[in-house]
Structures are given as structure tokens and as C-alpha cells.
Design an enzyme around this catalytic site. Structure first.
Site, PDB file in Angstrom:
ATOM      1  CG  ASP A 256      39.195 -34.418  33.392  1.00 56.34           C
ATOM      2  OD1 ASP A 256      38.078 -34.397  33.170  1.00 56.34           O
ATOM      3  OD2 ASP A 256      39.894 -34.194  34.450  1.00 56.34           O
TER       4      ASP A 256
ATOM      5  CG  ASP B 154      42.632 -28.751  32.701  1.00 60.80           C
ATOM      6  OD1 ASP B 154      43.515 -27.826  32.829  1.00 60.80           O
ATOM      7  OD2 ASP B 154      42.272 -29.603  33.732  1.00 60.80           O
TER       8      ASP B 154
END
Length: 314
Positions: A218, A201
């Protein structure tokens, strides 16, 4: 499970979870933008703040979360600027009051400039280094970027949701199936490409820039997939992609046939976005953050966008 998976996650539980790790919170809490999980910045007595991430129940197995943590640690061990989880008693995945969570150091920064050739080349080099580590072995528990994950399940979530107006149900199904067929055809035309462990992502919000350069945060969507997945969201145009690839190829060979996958990956991400919101609508954070998705005109535009994405793939 409650419709609100975080109904009992109040500030006291957050502080108690951090205290259970042997840290001493000073009472300062800052909720950070995160919808899939719940993330807090927690002030610590006589030490820098930490980030406490509470995982959404039932989304990932413990084994899958531990694979994410191990990947981050492996990258950090190779001196790649990725924020890895802290270790307490030999564990990175922690449990408290029914919640699974992890703590990481707080690392600040600003968004990268996607107009800067220098910054894009720098990012390309770092992504190549991530991929060199990612190519060493596969994920066993985190799945892959594929039609089942990014089209079939999200499409079903939309069709089962009350968000989609009944009058637009058939139109949505036709548009989504058209995208699915076009994506399938594009994947078949490109043929097999190498699959490796990815950030997954890699958009500008997951890259923080400081005076010393960028770092990645993340890895919650880390999966197996093609290398181009970690590049295309950072490229605003062909020149941006070229700058990323110029940097990438300084560190690692790139298979240019993967560029033909970008329209398919873009279409899959857009279809997945609507399904993700539909699947999470019973979490009160989602109607508050995405009220426009409850309006029929949003679905009209989404259906039109899906047809446009299918056309792009022809």
C-alpha cells in the site's frame, strides 16, 4: 458525483473488471479493510488470488497513480520486498465502467513485532533501501508532506463539516491553529531537510511479516518528505527508534536532526485524521466505521489532544 463514490461498485462489476484483464475469477470475493479506496481479494481459476484495488474518484490524478506504480516497480526491480501492480497490455492503471483500478498479487503475512529488536533492525535496513531508491529522483505529481496537506486542508474540512458541534467550533479552531503555529515553528527551527520519495504511511498495518521476512504494501500515500516519516510510526519508544536507526544506518546515512520533526509529524497526522473522516463522511462506509466521531465527547477529547500536541512542540 454521487455522495457514495462506490455506489455502483457491486460484486459483478468487480468480477467483470478482473475478467477484462484476461483472468478467470472463480467467484470467490473477499472485501478487505480499506476506507479510502475499495479493495477486494478475488479468487482466480487455477491460479493464486489477486487483490483488486479500486481508486477513490478524484483523489489522485492518473499521473499521480502512475507515479505510485512506477515507484513500486522500481523498488521491486531492486529486489526490495514491495508488492507492485501487475501489468496487463503494458498498463498498470486499468479502467472499467468508470472506475480506475489496479491488480496486485496477494501476499499474506502477519504484523511485525515492534518489541523485537531483530525485526526492527530488519525493517530499518529495508526502509533505508527504499529511501536509497526514493532519493534517485523526485515525485512530480504526488505532492509532499507539509502543512497545507496535513493541517490546512483537513482543518477546513472539519470546520465545514456538520460533525463538529457548533458549540465546539471556536475551541477547535483555536486548538488547530495552535498546533499549526507550533508545527510551523518546529519546522523552522529544524530547518531544511532532504526530501525524498517515501512510502508515506509506514505503519505496522502496511508491513506484513512471513517466515522469510517482511514485505511492504500500500503505497497509496507515497509522497515527498523527510526520511524519518517512514520510521516514527514503527517505533513504540526510544529503544524502538534506536533499533530502527541501527538497521537503517547499516545501509544508508541518517540525518539525526530529523528526529526533532517527529512530534510535528505526529501532530500533523492526528489533526489530519479528523479532517480525513470529516471530508469522507458522506461515504456511508465512514459513519459505519467511525460512529464515535459523531459524538460531541469525541471532539472534546480531540481538542484536548490537539492542545497536548501543541504543548509537546513548545
Amino acid at each position: 458525483m454521487s455522495f457514495e463514490p462506490y455506489a455502483t461498485l457491486d460484486p459483478d462489476r468487480v468480477l467483470n473488471a478482473v475478467t477484462a484483464c484476461g483472468l478467470w475469477p472463480d467467484g470467490r470475493l473477499l472485501a478487505l479493510n480499506s476506507y479510502e479506496n475499495r479493495v477486494w481479494q478475488v479468487g482466480i481459476e487455477d491460479a493464486p488470488p489477486v487483490i483488486a484495488k479500486f481508486y477513490r474518484p478524484h483523489r489522485w490524478s492518473d499521473a499521480a497513480i502512475l507515479e505510485e506504480h512506477a515507484f513500486a516497480q522500481e523498488l521491486a526491480a531492486d529486489e526490495i520486498p514491495v508488492v507492485a501492480p501487475l501489468v496487463f497490455g503494458g498498463r498498470t492503471l486499468l479502467h472499467h465502467d468508470g472506475f480506475r483500478y489496479a491488480l496486485t498479487p496477494r501476499r499474506g503475512g502477519r504484523a511485525p513485532s515492534l518489541e523485537s529488536t531483530e525485526q526492527l533492525e530488519w525493517l530499518g535496513r529495508l526502509i533505508a533501501r527504499i529511501h536509497s531508491v526514493g532519493a534517485r529522483r523526485p515525485f512530480e505529481h504526488r505532492g509532499r508532506i507539509d502543512r497545507a496537506t496535513l493541517i490546512e486542508r483537513p482543518m477546513l474540512s472539519v470546520l465545514e463539516s456538520t460533525l463538529l458541534p457548533p458549540s465546539q467550533r471556536d475551541a477547535y479552531r483555536i486548538a488547530a491553529e495552535r498546533v499549526d503555529a507550533a508545527v510551523d515553528a518546529r519546522l523552522g527551527a529544524v530547518g531544511p531537510v532532504r526530501q525524498l520519495r517515501l512510502h508515506g504511511d509506514c505503519h505496522p498495518g502496511n508491513v506484513l511479516w512471513t517466515d522469510g521476512g517482511p514485505h511492504f504494501v500500500d503505497l497509496d500515500d507515497a509522497r515527498m518528505g523527510p526520511a524519518v516519516q517512514d520510521l516514527w510510526m514503527l517505533a513504540n519508544d526510544d529503544a524502538g527508534m534506536q533499533a530502527l536507526l541501527d538497521g537503517y544506518q547499516q545501509m544508508r546515512e541518517f540525518d539525526f536532526t530529523e528526529l526533532a520533526l517527529v512530534p510535528a509529524l505526529r501532530a500533523m497526522r492526528q489533526l489530519h485524521y479528523a479532517g480525513w473522516i470529516a471530508a469522507r463522511w458522506n461515504d456511508p462506509a465512514f459513519p459505519a466505521a467511525f460512529p464515535f466521531v459523531a459524538e460531541p465527547r469525541w471532539w472534546e477529547q480531540h481538542i484536548a489532544d490537539l492542545h497536548e500536541l501543541a504543548e509537546e512542540l513548545l
